[in-house]
Write a protein that holds these residues in place. Structure first.
Motif, mmCIF file in Angstrom:
data_model
loop_
_atom_site.group_PDB
_atom_site.id
_atom_site.type_symbol
_atom_site.label_atom_id
_atom_site.label_comp_id
_atom_site.label_asym_id
_atom_site.label_seq_id
_atom_site.Cartn_x
_atom_site.Cartn_y
_atom_site.Cartn_z
ATOM 1 N N ASP A 1 5.990 10.584 24.170
ATOM 2 C CA ASP A 1 4.763 11.374 24.294
ATOM 3 C C ASP A 1 3.540 10.473 24.474
ATOM 4 O OD1 ASP A 1 6.224 13.691 24.018
ATOM 5 O OD2 ASP A 1 5.853 13.876 21.861
ATOM 6 N N LYS A 2 3.510 9.333 23.764
ATOM 7 C CA LYS A 2 2.388 8.401 23.903
ATOM 8 C C LYS A 2 2.318 7.835 25.326
ATOM 9 C CE LYS A 2 2.351 6.843 19.070
ATOM 10 N NZ LYS A 2 2.568 5.680 18.167
ATOM 11 N N LYS B 1 7.146 15.293 12.553
ATOM 12 C CA LYS B 1 7.263 14.493 13.773
ATOM 13 C C LYS B 1 8.708 14.505 14.276
ATOM 14 C CE LYS B 1 5.192 10.516 13.927
ATOM 15 N NZ LYS B 1 4.886 9.070 13.692
ATOM 16 N N ASP B 2 8.894 14.921 15.531
ATOM 17 C CA ASP B 2 10.224 14.853 16.154
ATOM 18 C C ASP B 2 10.528 13.411 16.528
ATOM 19 O OD1 ASP B 2 11.314 17.554 16.307
ATOM 20 O OD2 ASP B 2 9.583 18.008 17.578
ATOM 21 N N ASP C 1 8.417 10.506 19.955
ATOM 22 C CA ASP C 1 6.988 10.313 19.734
ATOM 23 C C ASP C 1 6.420 9.221 20.639
ATOM 24 O OD1 ASP C 1 8.491 8.394 18.388
ATOM 25 O OD2 ASP C 1 7.064 8.207 16.733
ATOM 26 N N TYR C 2 7.224 8.175 20.900
ATOM 27 C CA TYR C 2 6.744 7.117 21.789
ATOM 28 C C TYR C 2 6.722 7.584 23.243
ATOM 29 C CZ TYR C 2 6.029 2.411 23.624
ATOM 30 O OH TYR C 2 5.511 1.324 24.272
#
Length: 343
Positions: A124-125, A255-256, A121-122
């Motif tokens: 992707d950010k 969330k992956d 998720d980080y």
């Protein structure tokens, strides 16, 4: 007499780690620029354009005007900005500030080095912020991430048997990483979990879940415990945080955390959520962390001491006679089968 180190151990920690890592990179380049090129490209993401860090010597090269020079010495224009993270900080604003270091280089790479792989998720950010930054500033910065462990593996991977001095230097860098906690033993650990009720479903759907707020340590493998024995071993390929809604038959959130879920994975999580409620009484609306494996391999690693397993236990495979680093889940299951362990 104390051992002489190539890499100092005593300094402000983050600066020391950065300096020692850059020193390793520098020594690799000084030793052999072509091997350094192989090394640096091996720790960048596979889909990135390959960097050529060597100096090129050519002759009889034609210019735009048609004139032919007798000889040319050139080097590709590139810049790699490195950020080392030791404590898992996730600050997008700070990262964006580092991107201002790039100018007009043909190849621009922002390299993130951490103790553990970057969470999905980080990642992707960062990519979303980078796309926006490139569009606004006319840059073409690429993002790559690696770990200190991968740097050790990659640097050793470009050496030949006769590179004795470089081998000793890399070994000292690896020892430095171990001494300062930059390399953990997660790849050699099995997270042993209680699955008295849900063992069959865990094996069938190739996963394991627990409440999302429950803490856990990273481990490469998961072991399913039932009736005083570890009875299945699987390598963790993905981690998901989720909450399911029965009424809509869909996820409230999903969330992956590690890996990228397939539709089959999502279907399996829905199915085990329903079964675990109807068959075992687990609340379907619970916020959960789900661990996905490619396959569970049956084994019987019996607990020899009296009593059951009081809770989660971490099994260090390096303490098991016959274990070798690099064994896969199937080989580990075969190694443990028929043996006993205490607690």
């Amino acid at each position: 007499m104390s051992e002489i180190h190539y890499f100092p151990r005593y300094s402000q920690k983050e600066n020391m780690v950065t300096n020692n890592t850059l020193l390793l990179f520098s020594r690799l380049y000084q030793n052999n620029p072509k091997k350094f090129t192989l090394f640096i490209n091996s720790i960048l993401d596979d889909d990135k354009k390959q960097l050529n860090t060597t100096v090129n010597f050519t002759q009889q090269e034609s210019s735009k005007s048609g004139r032919i020079a007798d000889g040319v010495i050139s080097q590709d224009s590139f810049k790699v900005v490195i950020e080392t993270k030791l404590y898992g900080q996730e600050q997008i604003v700070q990262i964006i500030g580092h991107w201002d270091s790039f100018k007009q280089e043909d190849n621009q790479v922002f390299l993130w080095i951490n103790k553990e792989p970057i969470p999905g998720d980080y990642y992707d950010k960062i990519i979303d912020a980078l796309v926006d930054y490139n569009n606004k500033n006319g840059t073409n910065i690429k993002f790559a991430s690696t770990t200190f462990k991968e740097i050790c593996y990659a640097s050793k991977g470009v050496l030949q048997d006769y590179d004795l001095e470089m081998a000793a230097l890399i070994e000292d860098y690896e020892n430095f990483c171990n001494d300062t906690g930059l390399i953990d033993n997660n790849d050699n650990k099995v997270r042993v979990v209680l699955t008295g009720k849900t063992f069959a479903e865990n094996v069938k759907y190739k996963l394991y879940f627990h409440p999302m707020k429950r803490g856990y340590q990273n481990a490469k493998y998961i072991g399913l415990y039932q009736d005083k024995a570890i009875r299945a071993i699987g390598e963790i390929s993905g981690i998901v945080d989720m909450q399911y809604d029965e009424e809509s038959d869909d996820f409230v959130f999903y969330k992956d955390i590690k890996g990228k879920s397939t539709q089959q994975t999502k279907d399996h999580i829905k199915e085990i959520t329903k079964v675990s409620k109807t068959k075992h009484g687990y609340p379907a609306e619970e916020e959960r962390r789900v661990f996905i494996v490619e396959k569970y391999y049956q084994t019987k690693y019996k607990k020899a001491s009296s009593g059951g397993l009081p809770g989660v236990r971490y099994l260090d495979l390096t303490e098991i006679n016959g274990y070798q680093e690099g064994m896969d889940a199937k080989e580990i299951a075969e190694l443990l089968d028929g043996r006993e362990w205490g607690i």
